[in-house]
Structures are given as C-alpha cells and as structure tokens.
Design a protein around this motif. Structure first.
Motif, short mmCIF file in Angstrom:
data_model
loop_
_atom_site.label_atom_id
_atom_site.label_comp_id
_atom_site.label_asym_id
_atom_site.label_seq_id
_atom_site.Cartn_x
_atom_site.Cartn_y
_atom_site.Cartn_z
N ARG A 41 -74.24 -76.71 -24.47
CA ARG A 41 -74.02 -76.91 -23.02
C ARG A 41 -74.14 -75.61 -22.23
NH1 ARG A 41 -75.14 -82.02 -22.54
NH2 ARG A 41 -73.85 -83.31 -23.87
N GLU A 42 -73.71 -74.50 -22.80
CA GLU A 42 -73.80 -73.22 -22.10
C GLU A 42 -75.26 -72.82 -21.92
OE1 GLU A 42 -72.90 -69.86 -19.97
OE2 GLU A 42 -71.72 -71.65 -20.38
N ALA A 43 -76.08 -73.01 -22.95
CA ALA A 43 -77.51 -72.69 -22.85
C ALA A 43 -78.19 -73.59 -21.83
CB ALA A 43 -78.19 -72.82 -24.21
N GLU A 44 -77.79 -74.86 -21.82
CA GLU A 44 -78.35 -75.79 -20.84
C GLU A 44 -77.98 -75.35 -19.42
OE1 GLU A 44 -78.52 -80.60 -20.14
OE2 GLU A 44 -76.74 -79.73 -21.07
N ARG A 45 -76.72 -74.93 -19.23
CA ARG A 45 -76.26 -74.49 -17.91
C ARG A 45 -77.05 -73.25 -17.45
NH1 ARG A 45 -73.95 -70.75 -15.60
NH2 ARG A 45 -73.47 -69.59 -17.48
N ARG A 46 -77.27 -72.30 -18.38
CA ARG A 46 -78.03 -71.09 -18.03
C ARG A 46 -79.47 -71.43 -17.68
NH1 ARG A 46 -75.64 -69.17 -22.82
NH2 ARG A 46 -77.71 -69.17 -23.76
N ALA A 47 -80.09 -72.34 -18.42
CA ALA A 47 -81.48 -72.71 -18.15
C ALA A 47 -81.61 -73.37 -16.78
CB ALA A 47 -82.00 -73.64 -19.25
N VAL A 48 -80.69 -74.26 -16.45
CA VAL A 48 -80.73 -74.93 -15.15
C VAL A 48 -80.48 -73.91 -14.04
CG1 VAL A 48 -79.58 -76.63 -13.68
CG2 VAL A 48 -80.13 -77.19 -16.06
N ALA A 49 -79.55 -73.00 -14.24
CA ALA A 49 -79.26 -71.98 -13.23
C ALA A 49 -80.48 -71.08 -13.00
CB ALA A 49 -78.05 -71.15 -13.64
N ALA A 50 -81.17 -70.71 -14.07
CA ALA A 50 -82.37 -69.87 -13.94
C ALA A 50 -83.47 -70.62 -13.20
CB ALA A 50 -82.86 -69.44 -15.32
#
Length: 76
Positions: A41-50
């Motif tokens: 979930r953290e990687a997904e959050r970072r990808a969406v934020a980027a």
C-alpha cells in the motif's frame, strides 16, 4: 447450433445461460491472477502521488509508443 458468445446451444433468440452465482469483476480476477502476495500500500501511495505531482505540474506527456497505441490506424 452453439452460441459463440456463451457456448450455449439453442436457437439464436434463446434467453441465455441460466442464472448462477455472480462472478467477480474481470479486472479483479485479472489483478488477482497477476499479483502474488499482498499489495504494498505504501508503494502504491507513492506511485499515485508521483503521477499526480507530474500531472498537476503541467508537464508535457511523452508521445505514445507505436506498439502501445491501440487506436485504429489513422486515429493518432
């Protein structure tokens, strides 16, 4: 004669296959087949934020590669 869409036999105006249990949505089935283990979930959050940061900055998009463009011939 078999119906090519459902595999059911019968006249073309038949009502379709009998009702059964609801199937999960195709994207969920494909996602489950492609993923192993839990989603980070953290990687997904970072990808969406980027993605959102680049989109909101108004950066020009890169041209679509020919092999990735599924539009019909002259649509590009």
């Amino acid at each position: 004669m078999a119906d090519h869409d459902t595999g059911c036999t019968g006249p073309p105006d038949h009502a379709g296959p009998p009702a059964g249990p609801a199937l999960p949505a195709l994207p969920a089935l494909l996602g489950a087949a492609l993923r192993e283990g839990e989603v980070d979930r953290e990687a997904e959050r970072r990808a969406v934020a980027a993605f959102r940061a680049v989109r909101d900055a108004g950066c020009p998009s890169a041209p679509t590669r020919r092999q990735d463009d599924w539009r019909p011939g002259g649509a590009g």
